[in-house]
Design an enzyme around this catalytic site. Structure first.
Site, PDB file in Angstrom:
ATOM      1  N   PRO A 114       0.836  -1.205   0.000  1.00  0.00           N
ATOM      2  CA  PRO A 114       0.000   0.000   0.000  1.00  0.00           C
ATOM      3  C   PRO A 114       0.867   1.249   0.000  1.00  0.00           C
ATOM      4  O   PRO A 114       1.853   1.336   0.732  1.00  0.00           O
ATOM      5  CB  PRO A 114      -0.796  -0.117   1.292  1.00  0.00           C
ATOM      6  CG  PRO A 114      -0.773  -1.567   1.623  1.00  0.00           C
ATOM      7  CD  PRO A 114       0.554  -2.073   1.136  1.00  0.00           C
ATOM      8  N   LYS A 115       0.512   2.189  -0.854  1.00  0.00           N
ATOM      9  CA  LYS A 115       1.274   3.431  -0.982  1.00  0.00           C
ATOM     10  C   LYS A 115       0.337   4.604  -0.791  1.00  0.00           C
ATOM     11  O   LYS A 115      -0.839   4.528  -1.122  1.00  0.00           O
ATOM     12  CB  LYS A 115       1.940   3.504  -2.359  1.00  0.00           C
ATOM     13  CG  LYS A 115       2.915   2.360  -2.579  1.00  0.00           C
ATOM     14  CD  LYS A 115       3.583   2.429  -3.927  1.00  0.00           C
ATOM     15  CE  LYS A 115       4.568   1.270  -4.061  1.00  0.00           C
ATOM     16  NZ  LYS A 115       5.431   1.423  -5.221  1.00  0.00           N
TER      17      LYS A 115
END
Length: 157
Positions: A114-115
């Site tokens: 996840p970014k």
């Protein structure tokens, strides 16, 4: 007749946001700053079943990618935590700030990382490197380091 199970590399399969692997990267620059933290604090950032390393080793990383065939040019800042899984030592990215929407999608869908979309400044400065991440104008991470030479791969933890 539907899409064969081994051909749906992206959803929707007929309108991908990024091309399939492999991805080519050119002239990538990394800034790694290694530090130690309390292993109990590191453990709070790790998902089960990962186990924090007893030495509390961590790093913050600034990355500048001027060319990527899959995601375009982008920059990234990440926090990495040394850990183990069933006795195998590795590194887990607990936080990643990224400035390219295609890379954010691929990070979640392909790489399982996840970014968070952020404003990034990752660059050489006189005698060193500077990486900054901010979200909505609020500074999140600043990494500043000096160097006298490029590190050899064998020197990295």
């Amino acid at each position: 007749m539907g899409l064969p199970w081994d051909e749906g590399w992206n959803i929707p399969f007929d309108a991908p946001y990024y091309p399939p692997l492999p991805v080519v990267y050119r002239n990538v620059e990394f800034q790694h700053v290694f530090f130690e933290a309390d292993p109990a604090a590191v453990a709070r950032l790790l998902p089960e079943p990962l186990v924090a390393a007893p030495d509390g080793a961590c790093s913050v990383v600034g990355i500048r990618v001027p060319f990527s065939s899959g995601y375009g040019a982008f920059a990234e800042v990440a926090v990495q935590l040394k850990c183990s899984l069933r006795g195998e030592v590795g590194w887990y990215c607990s936080h990643v700030w990224h400035d390219g929407p295609r890379g954010i999608s691929a990070g979640r869908e392909v790489w399982g990382t996840p970014k968070v979309f952020a404003d990034l400044d990752v660059r050489h400065v006189e005698g060193g490197y500077l990486s900054r991440a901010s979200v909505s104008g609020a500074p999140i991470v600043t990494i500043s380091s000096t160097h006298d030479r490029a590190a050899e791969v064998s020197e990295l933890p």
